[in-house]
Enzyme design. Sequence first.
Site, mmCIF file in Angstrom:
data_model
loop_
_atom_site.group_PDB
_atom_site.id
_atom_site.type_symbol
_atom_site.label_atom_id
_atom_site.label_comp_id
_atom_site.label_asym_id
_atom_site.label_seq_id
_atom_site.Cartn_x
_atom_site.Cartn_y
_atom_site.Cartn_z
ATOM 1 N N CYS A 36 0.832 -1.205 0.000
ATOM 2 C CA CYS A 36 0.000 0.000 0.000
ATOM 3 C C CYS A 36 0.871 1.261 0.000
ATOM 4 O O CYS A 36 1.463 1.585 -1.018
ATOM 5 C CB CYS A 36 -1.001 -0.033 1.152
ATOM 6 S SG CYS A 36 -2.369 1.144 0.922
ATOM 7 N N HIS A 61 -3.629 -4.956 0.897
ATOM 8 C CA HIS A 61 -3.063 -5.370 2.183
ATOM 9 C C HIS A 61 -3.112 -6.882 2.341
ATOM 10 O O HIS A 61 -4.038 -7.429 2.950
ATOM 11 C CB HIS A 61 -3.834 -4.699 3.329
ATOM 12 C CG HIS A 61 -3.522 -3.256 3.490
ATOM 13 N ND1 HIS A 61 -2.565 -2.797 4.378
ATOM 14 C CD2 HIS A 61 -4.005 -2.157 2.855
ATOM 15 C CE1 HIS A 61 -2.491 -1.475 4.291
ATOM 16 N NE2 HIS A 61 -3.358 -1.070 3.386
ATOM 17 N N GLU A 91 -1.602 -8.698 4.321
ATOM 18 C CA GLU A 91 -1.562 -9.093 5.740
ATOM 19 C C GLU A 91 -2.953 -9.174 6.351
ATOM 20 O O GLU A 91 -3.116 -9.734 7.456
ATOM 21 C CB GLU A 91 -0.680 -8.131 6.536
ATOM 22 C CG GLU A 91 -1.311 -6.827 6.965
ATOM 23 C CD GLU A 91 -1.434 -5.779 5.869
ATOM 24 O OE1 GLU A 91 -1.938 -4.682 6.153
ATOM 25 O OE2 GLU A 91 -0.998 -6.061 4.720
#
Length: 228
Positions: free
Chosen positions: A115, A210, A212
């Site tokens: 990002c 993202h 994660e």
Amino acid sequence: MTARPLIGVSTYLEAGARWGVWELEAALLPVGYPRLVQRSGGLAAMLPPDEPEQAATTVARLDALVIAGGPDVDPARYGAERDPRTGPPAHARDIWELALIDAALSAGVPLLGICRGMQLLNVALGGTLVQHVEGHAEVVGVFGRHTVKPVPGTRYAEAVPEETSVPAYHHQAVDRLGTGLLPSAYAEDGTVEAVELPAADGWALGVQWHPEMGEDSRVMRALVRAVS
């Protein structure tokens, strides 16, 4: 047993973080980042902002580097006037992470930008950003999902060959690509969703979303594989 590679991840620097009875300045990293590194076969190391001259020494101790998501990049970094919708600058983090990116690219250390990390990689190589994209962070503090499509023949497409739905939270995007960067995935509206350097220029990949925050570890696993 093969040693797990050491993956450094840049962190947030927050003036008023709260936990327990404490409210102090803190270097923070959402737990999704180290968990993603760990389940992808790496060891995670937090990298709080430091003096930029320490970046080369820091990167030399790492097997790979992740520039994490976070606040908007200061438009002054790419010679633009501030849009009223651009967030407040994070000067210490901009300086430190730009130094880390430069050190990693110079040393040939594999680099993944997530990002803000992708946006900063683009800026580090002379690119610019769109300061506000309508509809890309529709609910404050809530990750949305959208589809990204890989560009065939790219490093990203090798890791994730099919169109896929990804977790995302951003309102800025790549405008003019930085020197040497290639687009390697797009959103349905044409927004550049991944960028990379050609193989001859080292291993560097940026993704706008993202990973994660999801279950798909393939992007991080590609970084870990690049170490060996």
